[in-house]
Design an enzyme around this catalytic site. Structure first.
Site, short mmCIF file in Angstrom:
data_model
loop_
_atom_site.label_atom_id
_atom_site.label_comp_id
_atom_site.label_asym_id
_atom_site.label_seq_id
_atom_site.Cartn_x
_atom_site.Cartn_y
_atom_site.Cartn_z
CG ASP A 1 -3.47 -6.26 9.35
OD1 ASP A 1 -3.69 -5.86 8.19
OD2 ASP A 1 -4.18 -7.11 9.90
CG HIS B 1 -4.97 4.21 12.64
ND1 HIS B 1 -5.35 5.30 11.89
CD2 HIS B 1 -4.83 3.18 11.75
CE1 HIS B 1 -5.45 4.94 10.62
NE2 HIS B 1 -5.14 3.68 10.51
CD GLU C 1 -2.91 -8.70 5.50
OE1 GLU C 1 -4.14 -8.56 5.60
OE2 GLU C 1 -2.12 -7.75 5.36
CG ASN D 1 -1.91 1.07 1.28
OD1 ASN D 1 -1.60 2.20 0.93
ND2 ASN D 1 -3.10 0.76 1.73
N PRO D 2 0.89 1.99 -1.13
CG PRO D 2 0.29 3.04 -3.14
CD PRO D 2 0.09 1.77 -2.36
P1 ITT Z 1 -0.69 -4.21 3.24
O1 ITT Z 1 -0.01 -4.68 2.00
O2 ITT Z 1 0.21 -3.38 4.10
O3 ITT Z 1 -1.39 -5.31 4.03
P2 ITT Z 1 -3.44 -3.21 2.82
O4 ITT Z 1 -3.95 -2.07 1.99
O5 ITT Z 1 -3.94 -4.60 2.54
O6 ITT Z 1 -1.83 -3.15 2.75
P3 ITT Z 1 -4.47 -3.41 5.60
O7 ITT Z 1 -4.80 -4.85 5.42
O8 ITT Z 1 -3.70 -3.02 6.82
O9 ITT Z 1 -3.69 -2.79 4.32
O10 ITT Z 1 -5.75 -2.49 5.61
C1 ITT Z 1 -7.04 -2.96 5.82
C2 ITT Z 1 -8.00 -2.06 5.10
O11 ITT Z 1 -8.10 -0.85 5.82
C3 ITT Z 1 -7.60 -1.71 3.68
O12 ITT Z 1 -8.74 -1.75 2.88
C4 ITT Z 1 -7.07 -0.29 3.75
O13 ITT Z 1 -7.38 0.44 2.59
C5 ITT Z 1 -7.82 0.26 4.97
N1 ITT Z 1 -6.96 1.17 5.73
C6 ITT Z 1 -5.88 0.84 6.45
N2 ITT Z 1 -5.32 1.92 7.01
C7 ITT Z 1 -6.08 2.98 6.62
C8 ITT Z 1 -6.01 4.37 6.82
O14 ITT Z 1 -5.04 4.93 7.53
N3 ITT Z 1 -6.94 5.12 6.26
C9 ITT Z 1 -7.92 4.60 5.52
N4 ITT Z 1 -8.06 3.31 5.26
C10 ITT Z 1 -7.14 2.50 5.80
#
Ligand code: ITT
Length: 187
Positions: free
Chosen positions: A66, A168, A37, A10-11
């Site tokens: 996560d 967070h 995951e 996730n960029p």
């Molecule tokens: P990884 O490769 O790091 O796992 P990811 O996009 O899959 O990237 P997560 O599983 O941690 O990231 O995120 C779970 C969901 O929550 C995912 O749909 C993200 O877009 C969203 N999310 C996580 N952090 C967020 C934030 O700070 N603001 C908005 N949405 C967020």
């Protein structure tokens, strides 16, 4: 400057971490990789499982993160299933589930998993807030529907860069950064 790898696909997450960790004199190198995951009840379990898998593939020190949005009136849903829920029903779906519900409190949680000297560590950060009545602003993910407390009623998306002051992610990164800096100083 000390260097840590951040493994994420996730960029947006990477950019936020880079900005925040710079304040601590920690340089972040992006490893753009999607890893397995586990579906589990806590973000910590998900993170530890992924770390054990990645440990065999990536040279330490590295960390992952996560995140999950826990909506109180939905008993913590989507929580550890946030990624799946965002991909399927998205913000529109969540707003639909919340239609007519007055109790809109939610917690955005971030758990970092770090591998260093062959050991695994986790750091948790949380921001309390509310689910908006409609999507506002255009950052990423759940940002348009999450209103952090005490920030004038604006969503994360409307706050733009100011999200990084209260997010967070800032809180979990700060815990890791201060722990890491103390460790490096001692060595
Ligand atoms: P990884 O490769 O790091 O796992 P990811 O996009 O899959 O990237 P997560 O599983 O941690 O990231 O995120 C779970 C969901 O929550 C995912 O749909 C993200 O877009 C969203 N999310 C996580 N952090 C967020 C934030 O700070 N603001 C908005 N949405 C967020």
């Amino acid at each position: 400057m000390d260097e840590l790898k951040f493994v994420t696909s996730n960029p947006h997450k990477f950019r936020e971490a880079e900005t925040i960790l710079e304040e601590y004199g920690i340089e972040v190198k992006w490893v753009n990789l999607k890893y397995p995951e586990l579906q589990a009840d806590t973000l910590e379990e998900v993170v530890l499982h992924s770390l054990r898998w990645l440990k065999k593939k990536i040279e330490e020190p590295f960390f992952i993160e996560d995140a999950g949005l826990f909506i109180h009136s939905l008993k913590g849903f989507p929580g550890p299933y946030s990624s799946y829920v965002f991909r399927t029903i998205g913000n529109e779906g969540i707003l639909r589930l919340m239609k007519g519900i007055k109790e809109r409190e939610a917690t955005f949680r971030s758990v970092i998993g770090l591998v260093i000297e062959d050991k695994l560590y986790t750091f948790r950060g949380e921001t309390q807030g509310y689910i908006a009545d409609s999507a506002r602003g255009t950052l990423w993910g759940f940002d348009p529907i999450f209103i952090p407390k005490d920030m004038g009623g604006l969503t994360y998306a409307e706050l733009g860069m100011r999200k990084n002051l209260v997010s967070h992610r800032r809180k979990s990164l700060e815990l890791m950064a201060s722990w890491f800096s103390r460790k490096v100083k001692k060595a």
